[in-house]
Design a protein around this motif. Structure first.
Motif, PDB file in Angstrom:
ATOM      1  N   VAL A 188      23.691   4.549 -10.546  1.00  0.00           N
ATOM      2  CA  VAL A 188      23.083   3.287 -10.960  1.00  0.00           C
ATOM      3  C   VAL A 188      23.290   2.229  -9.881  1.00  0.00           C
ATOM      4  CG1 VAL A 188      23.207   1.414 -12.651  1.00  0.00           C
ATOM      5  CG2 VAL A 188      23.367   3.784 -13.413  1.00  0.00           C
ATOM      6  N   ASP A 189      22.254   1.450  -9.627  1.00  0.00           N
ATOM      7  CA  ASP A 189      22.330   0.217  -8.845  1.00  0.00           C
ATOM      8  C   ASP A 189      21.561  -0.829  -9.632  1.00  0.00           C
ATOM      9  OD1 ASP A 189      22.145  -1.930  -7.151  1.00  0.00           O
ATOM     10  OD2 ASP A 189      21.348  -0.823  -5.440  1.00  0.00           O
ATOM     11  N   LEU A 190      22.276  -1.717 -10.299  1.00  0.00           N
ATOM     12  CA  LEU A 190      21.637  -2.671 -11.199  1.00  0.00           C
ATOM     13  C   LEU A 190      20.827  -3.736 -10.465  1.00  0.00           C
ATOM     14  CD1 LEU A 190      24.389  -3.170 -13.931  1.00  0.00           C
ATOM     15  CD2 LEU A 190      22.354  -1.710 -14.019  1.00  0.00           C
ATOM     16  N   GLY A 194      17.915   1.451  -4.025  1.00  0.00           N
ATOM     17  CA  GLY A 194      17.448   1.240  -2.669  1.00  0.00           C
ATOM     18  C   GLY A 194      17.659  -0.163  -2.143  1.00  0.00           C
ATOM     19  N   SER A 195      18.364  -1.025  -2.909  1.00  0.00           N
ATOM     20  CA  SER A 195      18.524  -2.428  -2.513  1.00  0.00           C
ATOM     21  C   SER A 195      19.762  -2.673  -1.660  1.00  0.00           C
ATOM     22  CB  SER A 195      18.565  -3.323  -3.758  1.00  0.00           C
ATOM     23  OG  SER A 195      19.704  -3.035  -4.544  1.00  0.00           O
ATOM     24  N   GLY A 196      20.595  -1.659  -1.447  1.00  0.00           N
ATOM     25  CA  GLY A 196      21.814  -1.840  -0.671  1.00  0.00           C
ATOM     26  C   GLY A 196      22.986  -1.169  -1.352  1.00  0.00           C
ATOM     27  N   PHE A 299      32.748   7.003 -10.328  1.00  0.00           N
ATOM     28  CA  PHE A 299      32.473   7.495  -8.989  1.00  0.00           C
ATOM     29  C   PHE A 299      31.634   6.454  -8.251  1.00  0.00           C
ATOM     30  CE2 PHE A 299      29.771  10.673  -6.408  1.00  0.00           C
ATOM     31  CZ  PHE A 299      30.661  10.645  -5.336  1.00  0.00           C
ATOM     32  N   THR A 300      32.114   6.022  -7.082  1.00  0.00           N
ATOM     33  CA  THR A 300      31.407   4.992  -6.327  1.00  0.00           C
ATOM     34  C   THR A 300      30.562   5.576  -5.192  1.00  0.00           C
ATOM     35  OG1 THR A 300      33.497   4.612  -5.129  1.00  0.00           O
ATOM     36  CG2 THR A 300      32.914   3.064  -6.888  1.00  0.00           C
ATOM     37  N   GLY A 301      30.301   6.867  -5.230  1.00  0.00           N
ATOM     38  CA  GLY A 301      29.341   7.468  -4.317  1.00  0.00           C
ATOM     39  C   GLY A 301      29.775   7.511  -2.868  1.00  0.00           C
ATOM     40  N   GLY A 302      31.082   7.660  -2.634  1.00  0.00           N
ATOM     41  CA  GLY A 302      31.569   7.706  -1.270  1.00  0.00           C
ATOM     42  C   GLY A 302      31.095   8.902  -0.478  1.00  0.00           C
ATOM     43  N   ARG A 319      28.182   4.401  -1.337  1.00  0.00           N
ATOM     44  CA  ARG A 319      28.230   3.251  -2.239  1.00  0.00           C
ATOM     45  C   ARG A 319      26.863   2.599  -2.460  1.00  0.00           C
ATOM     46  NH1 ARG A 319      33.175   1.458   0.732  1.00  0.00           N
ATOM     47  NH2 ARG A 319      32.399  -0.674   0.854  1.00  0.00           N
ATOM     48  N   THR A 320      25.804   3.388  -2.381  1.00  0.00           N
ATOM     49  CA  THR A 320      24.486   2.869  -2.755  1.00  0.00           C
ATOM     50  C   THR A 320      24.213   3.049  -4.248  1.00  0.00           C
ATOM     51  OG1 THR A 320      23.502   4.965  -2.025  1.00  0.00           O
ATOM     52  CG2 THR A 320      23.438   3.114  -0.487  1.00  0.00           C
TER      53      THR A 320
END
Length: 360
Positions: A188-190, A194-196, A299-302, A319-320
């Motif tokens: 998830v990226d709230l 693709g925003s960073g 999980f922070t996607g490292g 971390r995306t």
């Protein structure tokens, strides 16, 4: 109802959304409730998209994923997928049940992870709309010996959407004793996929203990208090601040990749309760996670390496996206002190996770 032509239908089905390498068609379902629009894909019984409004009513896709089927059949197989038979890790890929030793092929530093080399996330599930609700039920049969797991397993995952809440209900039965740990692996990226990075996201986890891991990411068996550690997320904190701290456990996980202890009960289940809250301060989007499972893997996607390009055309690097995987404890079959993951004939495994999208 299903209708491939009506863009405002509560349940829509595109039977030939994508194709696997062998030409097999993959269907996509869309659920709409007036607040959210959720895309679900039959390959992996996965969440492919969630369009959610910000505080100004502008919608963005907040789930990392791909616009076609091909990446999901390759390196992107875990994105948004149903994970099984056993989510997370099993030490050495082996466990003993009723005096019989089972072996699951290892794929991660000598351990089995997420069910082995051909897990549920790589299967094509059958799907049907659910009568009376805005929902879809995915079904799969996993035969005895599948990836080394005993017992023929019938498993179902139902997604239902109502008033901004996506409810995931897992159920399963077996014809022989087995172990089972199911979860969903959506990143998830709230702010919008693709925003960073998700460094500015505020994360709160309602747990006062976590499971530290060894060099291969296996739990050591210790239930460590979060107090006075970087893992204390009982109050909301920015992800990026904590990930950069000099801590052995954070180094081992390339950031957060740890199971938080939500409940410590012999049966492994608990009444559904609030487990975690994520807030993106600029958009105001909020995600609340509720579950009846004893643990949640944060999980922070490292390990995301930037080799996959998502729906917005951006590469998914470290971390995306973040994942909050509601589940039993990792390597539970080899830890009698952990809540059990054993499923017996005549029993039904059933678990509920709720993903509630709000604005602040």
């Amino acid at each position: 109802m299903t209708n491939a032509n009506a863009a405002d239908a509560p349940v829509e089905h595109e039977a030939d959304w994508g194709r696997l390498e062998d030409g097999t068609p993959v269907g996509r379902w869309v659920l709409r409730d007036g607040t959210l629009e959720v895309g679900l894909v039959e390959h992996g019984a996965r969440i492919q998209s969630v369009l959610a409004p910000d505080r100004d009513g502008n919608r963005a896709d907040v789930v990392l994923g791909f616009p076609d089927a091909a990446p999901y059949a390759g390196k992107g197989r875990s994105f948004g997928a149903t994970i099984g038979r056993f989510a997370n890790r099993i030490a050495g890929g082996t466990f003993e049940l009723d005096g019989q030793r089972s072996s699951v092929p290892t794929t991660d530093r000598g351990n089995a992870i997420h069910g082995g080399p051909h897990p549920f996330s790589e299967k094509l599930w059958t799907a049907h709309p659910v009568d009376g609700v805005c929902g879809v039920r995915f079904s799969l049969f996993s035969p005895d010996g599948d990836n080394g797991f005993p017992g023929g397993l019938s498993v179902h995952v139902t997604y239902a959407l109502h008033e901004g809440t996506l409810t995931i209900t897992y159920s399963a039965t077996t014809d022989a004793p087995t172990v089972l740990n199911l979860t969903n692996h959506a990143y998830v990226d709230l702010a919008g996929e693709g925003s960073g990075t998700i460094d500015a996201h505020l994360v709160q986890v309602h747990a006062d203990r976590f499971l530290p891991v060894d060099e291969t990411a296996l739990p050591t068996g210790e239930f460590r208090p979060v107090a006075d550690t970087p893992f204390d997320l009982r109050e909301a904190v920015p992800v990026g601040y904590r990930v950069e701290l000099d801590d052995e456990q954070l180094h081992r996980g390339k950031g957060f990749d740890h199971c938080y202890v939500l409940a410590d009960v012999p049966g492994g289940a608990r009444p559904p309760a609030l487990a975690a809250v994520v807030t993106e301060p600029v958009s105001g989007r909020v995600l609340e996670v509720r579950t009846d499972q004893p643990g949640i893997q944060f999980f922070t996607g490292g390990s995301l390496a930037g080799t996959l390009v998502g729906k917005a055309g951006s590469a998914y690097g470290p971390r995306t996206g973040l994942a909050l995987e509601t589940q039993a404890f990792p390597d539970a079959p080899n830890h009698p002190e952990f809540p059990t993951t054993v499923l017996l004939p005549g029993e039904e495994f059933r678990s509920v996770t709720e993903l509630r999208f709000l604005v602040a």
